[in-house]
Design a protein around this motif. Structure first.
Motif, PDB file in Angstrom:
ATOM      1  N   ILE A 139       4.731   9.667  -6.486  1.00  0.00           N
ATOM      2  CA  ILE A 139       3.937   8.457  -6.281  1.00  0.00           C
ATOM      3  C   ILE A 139       4.162   7.443  -7.404  1.00  0.00           C
ATOM      4  O   ILE A 139       4.294   6.242  -7.157  1.00  0.00           O
ATOM      5  N   GLU A 140       4.268   7.906  -8.651  1.00  0.00           N
ATOM      6  CA  GLU A 140       4.455   6.972  -9.759  1.00  0.00           C
ATOM      7  C   GLU A 140       5.796   6.252  -9.657  1.00  0.00           C
ATOM      8  O   GLU A 140       5.872   5.036  -9.857  1.00  0.00           O
ATOM      9  N   PRO A 192       0.522  -7.089  -5.397  1.00  0.00           N
ATOM     10  CA  PRO A 192      -0.306  -6.038  -6.001  1.00  0.00           C
ATOM     11  C   PRO A 192      -0.093  -4.742  -5.203  1.00  0.00           C
ATOM     12  O   PRO A 192       0.034  -4.777  -3.985  1.00  0.00           O
ATOM     13  N   VAL A 193      -0.052  -3.608  -5.901  1.00  0.00           N
ATOM     14  CA  VAL A 193       0.165  -2.314  -5.246  1.00  0.00           C
ATOM     15  C   VAL A 193      -1.153  -1.556  -5.225  1.00  0.00           C
ATOM     16  O   VAL A 193      -1.781  -1.349  -6.266  1.00  0.00           O
ATOM     17  N   ALA A 219       0.857  -1.194   0.000  1.00  0.00           N
ATOM     18  CA  ALA A 219       0.000   0.000   0.000  1.00  0.00           C
ATOM     19  C   ALA A 219       0.890   1.239   0.000  1.00  0.00           C
ATOM     20  O   ALA A 219       1.788   1.368   0.832  1.00  0.00           O
ATOM     21  N   LEU A 220       0.634   2.133  -0.954  1.00  0.00           N
ATOM     22  CA  LEU A 220       1.397   3.376  -1.078  1.00  0.00           C
ATOM     23  C   LEU A 220       0.432   4.539  -1.144  1.00  0.00           C
ATOM     24  O   LEU A 220      -0.631   4.452  -1.754  1.00  0.00           O
ATOM     25  N   ARG A 247       8.976   1.391  -8.263  1.00  0.00           N
ATOM     26  CA  ARG A 247      10.013   0.759  -7.428  1.00  0.00           C
ATOM     27  C   ARG A 247       9.435  -0.413  -6.639  1.00  0.00           C
ATOM     28  O   ARG A 247      10.045  -1.475  -6.541  1.00  0.00           O
ATOM     29  N   CYS A 248       8.253  -0.226  -6.099  1.00  0.00           N
ATOM     30  CA  CYS A 248       7.612  -1.285  -5.316  1.00  0.00           C
ATOM     31  C   CYS A 248       7.336  -2.506  -6.185  1.00  0.00           C
ATOM     32  O   CYS A 248       7.577  -3.644  -5.773  1.00  0.00           O
TER      33      CYS A 248
END
Length: 174
Positions: A144-145, A158-159, A110-111, A150-151
């Motif tokens: 954020i992008e 899943p992000v 989660a971001l 990176r994540c």
């Protein structure tokens, strides 16, 4: 969100939303706390003079405690003439890749780049998602992008991002 203080934004109605699920937020509102030291952007009295409606919101029904001292302080801080609506948000996690299908609970990353990241993370947990990775960027961060990319490169999870952050993504990232 930020539209309330944007004087050039056309409007028919001024709505003040208050998170009543959090006693600290209720107390902060009742105390009239103000940025930069606290969570509000302008003087409470000035904001309420422009208000047409107060929306008292929570994430789930059981979070509203009308008997708490914080609730009573909040009630006393709102002018009696202002109409009030109490709401409980209905929330879901929706895929931007799979045609807006609701996602079921699973392990996720989660971001977010919002003012209250803990609220976002708590909502995901209440929806039974398991936050294996979580990252909070500063509110309105333009990164954020890059953080999502990176994540995805570092994990196979899943992000999940907020809707506010999702609109900053140039395209759905796989």
């Amino acid at each position: 969100d930020d539209g309330y203080q944007h004087r050039w934004l056309a409007r028919d109605l001024n709505i003040v939303c208050i998170n009543v699920a959090d006693d600290n937020a209720c107390r902060a509102f009742a105390d009239g706390r103000l940025l930069p030291a606290e969570i509000f952007r302008e003087n409470r009295k000035a904001a309420l003079e422009r208000a047409s409606l107060i929306v008292l919101s929570a994430r789930k029904v059981g979070e509203i405690d009308r008997s708490s001292p914080a609730w009573h302080a909040l009630e006393n801080a709102i002018p009696a003439h202002l109409p009030r609506v109490t709401t409980v948000l209905q929330q879901a996690v929706v895929s931007s890749i799979e045609g807006a299908e609701e996602l079921s609970a699973q392990d996720i990353a989660a971001l977010c780049a919002i003012a209250n990241p803990q609220g976002f993370f708590s909502t995901l947990e209440q929806l039974d998602f398991r936050l294996i990775e979580q990252k909070a960027l500063p509110d309105h961060s333009p990164d954020i992008e890059d953080a999502v990319a990176r994540c995805l490169a570092e994990t196979s999870l899943p992000v999940i991002v907020t809707e506010k952050d999702a609109v900053k993504l140039s395209a759905p990232i796989r």
